[in-house]
Design an enzyme around this catalytic site. Structure first.
Site, PDB file in Angstrom:
ATOM      1  N   LYS A 107       9.999 -23.587 -28.774  1.00  0.00           N
ATOM      2  CA  LYS A 107       9.895 -24.550 -27.681  1.00  0.00           C
ATOM      3  C   LYS A 107      10.301 -25.961 -28.079  1.00  0.00           C
ATOM      4  CE  LYS A 107       6.510 -21.994 -25.012  1.00  0.00           C
ATOM      5  NZ  LYS A 107       6.195 -20.837 -25.875  1.00  0.00           N
TER       6      LYS A 107
HETATM    7  C1  LIG Z   1       6.177 -19.599 -25.396  1.00  0.00           C
HETATM    8  C2  LIG Z   1       6.293 -18.538 -26.403  1.00  0.00           C
HETATM    9  C3  LIG Z   1       6.759 -17.270 -26.061  1.00  0.00           C
HETATM   10  C4  LIG Z   1       7.085 -16.877 -24.641  1.00  0.00           C
HETATM   11  O1  LIG Z   1       8.208 -17.543 -24.142  1.00  0.00           O
HETATM   12  P1  LIG Z   1       8.504 -17.556 -22.563  1.00  0.00           P
HETATM   13  O2  LIG Z   1       9.724 -18.377 -22.413  1.00  0.00           O
HETATM   14  O3  LIG Z   1       7.300 -18.199 -21.926  1.00  0.00           O
HETATM   15  O4  LIG Z   1       8.665 -16.155 -22.140  1.00  0.00           O
HETATM   16  C5  LIG Z   1       6.925 -16.330 -27.068  1.00  0.00           C
HETATM   17  N1  LIG Z   1       6.600 -16.627 -28.344  1.00  0.00           N
HETATM   18  C6  LIG Z   1       6.127 -17.828 -28.711  1.00  0.00           C
HETATM   19  C7  LIG Z   1       5.782 -18.067 -30.126  1.00  0.00           C
HETATM   20  C8  LIG Z   1       5.968 -18.829 -27.759  1.00  0.00           C
HETATM   21  O5  LIG Z   1       5.507 -20.010 -28.121  1.00  0.00           O
END
Ligand SMILES: *Cc1c(COP(=O)(O)O)cnc(C)c1O
Length: 431
Positions: A107
């Site tokens: 993210k």
């Molecule tokens: C946010 C997150 C996900 C899921 O991603 P999405 O885009 O919400 O489907 C998977 N793994 C980790 C480590 C995350 O932080």
């Protein structure tokens, strides 16, 4: 570029307004009005482009002329200041490591890009914006780090008490400055509901400009297209079909991959791998989308009972269930299966996967069972295993070292405000 609301009641807005507002006044997610495929020769020659050039080509139509080209290039360079290694862990199975950013979760890219766009849009005025975000784990840290010190932006993060890992909690409660953490008695869904309520509460929205920094926000969501192209760039010369397995919670990441495919990136198939929060696997089976209360798992960033981006996936596929089923498989895995996969990966290849990456790996393996023609498979390793220390260490029976990024926060003191109800959030925002 204009964006329309997927609830089709609010009017169209510019990229800037979509980023500043986060969600449309009719509560719909924004979606770009046009998606222009990139020239085929771009993908045919992708090895000749740097990662910043690839990112610029992919995102510029979605920004339009609202950010000057040179500024957008700077924003991209600043956003992508770390690596995205592709590691082969078994024959034809690769881990795309998206955890080399400041908070060691994928993210970081979306959060950094969005923060820099907002900062650009805010450059001439003193209109403060409050970024209000609910996190099931990693969003909070990435947003806190991405927005730290950005002028004119206050950040308020809600997280479910006791349901995020220690490292995650430290990452979002120790930065200070313009970052405030609210520890909520409840689940991630409760946090998300409070955030959604705040966005439609006139008492709040008349006084402060709120925006989201979840993958609801187009500036958080769209930069995730880049990962798919970075993987393709490294695998193209193998000349094989390419399948991506994405550990999915709110389905922003996988949905960005589908946007990349719309641009012409040659992706053969998608796998949405989930934990037991199996709303989408159920949907693909029954054709019925039924949100459920989220259940807690060891892959907590995916403990989502009503994936917010799924509606964008339906839009990309124009609500054509048959077409969607052709391009997407979705599987659900228990914590027990996930732990066994982590151990197996470690024993076979020495590779340490975090619980989310392991779910992605399982998705690939399951899909491959039914394929006679073995394609190349890439799963996203969405977080560094150290972020899930209490799960990973006992499973592989080995102590992990803290990387520099984590050492920096782990001994700092947590600062969070404990809240139980929506009214407490409201009082906090209005004070
Ligand atoms: C946010 C997150 C996900 C899921 O991603 P999405 O885009 O919400 O489907 C998977 N793994 C980790 C480590 C995350 O932080």
């Amino acid at each position: 570029m204009n964006y329309y609301s997927l609830h089709h009641k609010a009017s169209k807005v510019s990229f800037q307004d979509a980023v500043v507002k986060g969600i449309a006044p009719d509560k719909g997610l924004y979606f770009p009005e046009i998606i222009n495929p990139l020239p085929k020769k771009f993908f045919d020659n992708i090895e000749n482009f740097s990662k910043n050039e690839i990112a610029f080509k992919m995102i510029s139509q979605f920004v339009g002329n609202e950010i000057p080209e040179n500024v957008l290039k700077e924003i991209i360079a600043d956003t992508l200041c770390f690596d995205f290694p592709l590691v082969e862990i078994e024959k034809d199975i690769y881990s795309l490591e998206l955890f080399h950013g400041p908070t060691m979760a994928f993210k970081d890219v979306g959060a950094r890009f969005m923060a820099r766009c907002l900062s650009y849009f805010n450059k001439d005025n003193n209109n403060e914006i409050t970024v209000l975000v609910a996190t099931s784990g990693d969003t909070g840290g990435a947003v806190a780090s991405g927005f730290l010190g950005v002028k004119g932006v206050n950040v308020v993060i809600l997280y479910p008490s006791g349901k995020v890992s220690d490292v995650q909690e430290k990452q979002l409660t120790t930065l200070g400055k313009n970052i405030k953490a609210l520890e909520v008695k409840g689940t991630f869904d409760d946090c998300q509901r409070m955030v959604k309520n705040a966005f439609i509460d006139k008492d709040i929205t008349e006084k402060i400009q709120l925006t989201s920094a979840n993958s609801i926000n187009v500036a958080r969501w769209l930069p995730q297209m880049f990962y798919f192209a970075f993987a393709y760039q490294q695998l193209k010369q193998k000349n094989k079909a390419l399948v991506f397995s994405i550990p999915s919670g709110n389905f922003g990441n996988i949905c960005a991959g589908m946007m990349a495919q719309q641009l012409g990136l040659p992706i053969t198939h998608f796998i949405a791998a989930t934990n037991i929060n199996r709303i989408v696997p159920n949907y693909l089976k029954s054709g019925k989308y039924i949100p459920l209360k989220s259940k807690q798992t060891i892959s907590n960033a995916m403990d989502v009972g009503d994936p917010s981006n799924f509606i964008r996936i339906l839009e990309i596929y124009k609500n054509d269930f048959v077409a969607l089923k052709k391009h997407l498989h979705s599987y659900s895995f228990t914590d027990d299966k996930t732990k066994k996969a982590m151990l197996k990966i470690y024993k076979n290849s020495g590779y340490i996967a975090d619980p989310h990456g392991a779910v992605g790996y399982l998705g690939l393996k399951k899909y491959f069972e039914d394929q006679s023609d073995k394609p190349l498979g890439v799963f996203f390793e969405t977080a560094h295993p150290v972020k899930f220390l209490d799960v990973v260490e006992p499973v592989i029976n080995k102590k992990l070292d803290y990387p520099e990024q984590i050492k920096k926060v782990i001994n700092k003191t947590k600062e969070a405000i404990f809240i139980k109800t929506y009214d407490e959030l409201k009082i906090f925002l209005l004070k």
